[in-house]
Design a protein around this motif. Structure first.
Motif, mmCIF file in Angstrom:
data_model
loop_
_atom_site.group_PDB
_atom_site.id
_atom_site.type_symbol
_atom_site.label_atom_id
_atom_site.label_comp_id
_atom_site.label_asym_id
_atom_site.label_seq_id
_atom_site.Cartn_x
_atom_site.Cartn_y
_atom_site.Cartn_z
ATOM 1 N N UNK A 16 1.085 17.176 1.128
ATOM 2 C CA UNK A 16 2.327 17.301 0.386
ATOM 3 C C UNK A 16 2.238 16.608 -0.957
ATOM 4 N N UNK A 17 3.212 16.910 -1.807
ATOM 5 C CA UNK A 17 3.321 16.325 -3.137
ATOM 6 C C UNK A 17 4.786 16.065 -3.404
ATOM 7 N N UNK A 18 5.110 14.866 -3.900
ATOM 8 C CA UNK A 18 6.473 14.509 -4.261
ATOM 9 C C UNK A 18 6.606 14.545 -5.774
ATOM 10 N N UNK A 19 7.561 15.322 -6.282
ATOM 11 C CA UNK A 19 7.796 15.434 -7.718
ATOM 12 C C UNK A 19 9.175 14.866 -8.057
ATOM 13 N N UNK A 20 9.207 13.770 -8.814
ATOM 14 C CA UNK A 20 10.464 13.246 -9.325
ATOM 15 C C UNK A 20 10.787 13.925 -10.643
ATOM 16 N N UNK A 21 11.765 14.837 -10.651
ATOM 17 C CA UNK A 21 12.034 15.641 -11.843
ATOM 18 C C UNK A 21 12.811 14.878 -12.906
ATOM 19 N N UNK A 22 13.635 13.946 -12.498
ATOM 20 C CA UNK A 22 14.439 13.163 -13.437
ATOM 21 C C UNK A 22 15.022 11.966 -12.695
ATOM 22 N N UNK A 23 15.259 10.884 -13.456
ATOM 23 C CA UNK A 23 15.956 9.743 -12.861
ATOM 24 C C UNK A 23 17.470 9.850 -13.065
ATOM 25 N N UNK A 24 17.904 10.827 -13.855
ATOM 26 C CA UNK A 24 19.339 10.997 -14.098
ATOM 27 C C UNK A 24 20.048 11.510 -12.847
ATOM 28 N N UNK A 25 21.319 11.127 -12.696
ATOM 29 C CA UNK A 25 22.124 11.586 -11.568
ATOM 30 C C UNK A 25 23.598 11.410 -11.919
ATOM 31 N N UNK A 26 24.456 12.371 -11.559
ATOM 32 C CA UNK A 26 25.884 12.232 -11.831
ATOM 33 C C UNK A 26 26.561 11.181 -10.966
ATOM 34 N N UNK A 27 25.894 10.771 -9.896
ATOM 35 C CA UNK A 27 26.442 9.774 -8.990
ATOM 36 C C UNK A 27 25.860 8.411 -9.337
ATOM 37 N N UNK A 28 26.502 7.369 -8.846
ATOM 38 C CA UNK A 28 26.012 6.010 -9.086
ATOM 39 C C UNK A 28 26.148 5.211 -7.796
#
Length: 364
Positions: A16-28
């Motif tokens: 498998x491979x894990x891809x983090x596309x962005x650290x942005x998120x509408x939630x906090x």
């Protein structure tokens, strides 16, 4: 692709491979391991991600590509493109979302297209997410996604087997979906915003006993494009990266190069086979204290560790040891993987409809 199949592949190196596309998120969320919110701008270059996934071939590709964030569905077009590229080579794709879009009664068309382009969709739900997106809204959206023909699951977190919230939530999921939607249940770890209040991370094991680490099996693309051999968030964020856990960068390396390094490193083979503490002891490296993962990170650059690993785990013999360890790790199925790395009391829930999955963790 069902959750149990995905989790069951976890012990196999480079499966498998894990891809983090962005650290942005509408939630906090208060427990967010990546410290994500809308003010954070860290993300790999999209073009480089596309080229990296485009380097998969039918002969050399991961079985599973997991798209994560932050919130990957802030980039639905990129999710669609990466999923299509991966599937063209024969990889299957999975996506983990915080469900920000569920606050609307209708799933926006670009987001629904992105979701229907993956092979598995998992929704994060816990006490912290629920403060931002209601449980009923998440359930309604999951029903809609199931109707679209996508296999779904929940990614649930709590404080452990005795957490009354987890007991209530798992019971609600079972009742809402008739036991047909599986859940991966983890305990909140002290990473990101939870670093100051969550319970301690995995402690240091007895160096005389083998304690293999399956979490060093799947490469991870971090938010700056660096590729690591470990999904521990402190490790993913650490710069410079520990030398033995560094697999490359998507600006300069393709999947074939990353996979080769992940599979052929004697140090990584030993971590996956006997664990970092046992490797350190065999190498004559004195105990350094801290957690299991602290001990692993400390191995980087130590010539004694490299020499010991090379003597035991280089070449074809080392590859056989690595494969044998992966098979042992997978022998008890996906439930066994969760018992070792998740919340053990809720491990049966990883397979929908599994016997006993409705009465775990004291929830009944």
């Amino acid at each position: 692709m069902e959750l149990g199949e995905l989790v069951g592949r976890r012990p196999f190196p480079a499966a498998g491979l894990l891809l983090g596309l962005t650290r942005r998120c509408p939630l906090s969320c208060a427990h967010c391991s990546t410290g994500s919110d809308l003010t954070v701008r860290e993300a790999p270059d999209a073009g480089r991600l596309v080229r990296f996934v485009g380097s998969f071939t039918s002969e050399n590709r991961p079985d599973v590509v997991m798209l994560t964030g932050g919130e990957p569905l802030l980039l639905p077009g990129l999710v669609e493109e990466l999923s299509a590229l991966a599937r063209r080579a024969g990889s299957r794709t999975a996506l983990l979302s915080g469900m920000f879009f569920a606050r609307s009664r209708h799933i926006p068309a670009p987001i629904l297209r992105a979701i229907t382009g993956v092979d598995h969709f998992s929704a994060s739900l816990d006490v912290h997410h629920e403060r931002e997106v209601g449980r009923a809204d998440v359930f309604r959206a999951l029903h809609r996604i199931r109707e679209a023909g996508v296999a779904v699951s929940f990614h649930l977190t709590g404080t452990g087997a005795s957490d009354p919230y987890l007991a209530d939530l798992t019971r609600a999921v079972e009742e809402e979906f008739g036991g047909q939607v599986p859940s991966l249940v983890n305990e909140v770890r002290p990473f990101g915003r939870a670093a100051s209040w969550a319970g301690p991370a995995r402690g240091t094991p007895d160096a005389d006993a083998a304690s293999p680490c399956s979490m060093a099996a799947w490469p991870v693309v971090a938010f700056d494009g660096t590729v690591l051999a470990c999904c521990n968030q402190d490790t993913v964020d650490l710069r410079p990266a520990p030398a033995h856990l560094y697999l490359g960068h998507i600006a300069t390396d393709d999947w074939a190069a990353v996979r080769r390094r992940a599979l052929e490193s004697p140090v990584l083979r030993m971590i996956r086979t006997v664990g970092p503490a046992h490797l350190a002891a065999r190498s004559g490296v004195p105990p350094r204290g801290g957690t299991y993962c602290d001990g692993c990170r400390a191995l980087g650059g130590d010539a004694r560790v490299a020499a010991t690993a090379g003597a035991v785990a280089a070449g074809a013999a080392g590859a056989l040891l690595d494969l044998a360890a992966a098979r042992r790790g997978a022998a008890q199925g996906p439930e066994g993987v969760v018992r070792r790395h998740g919340c053990a009391a809720y491990a049966p829930l990883v397979v929908a409809g599994a016997p006993g999955a409705g009465a775990v963790g004291g929830s009944r």
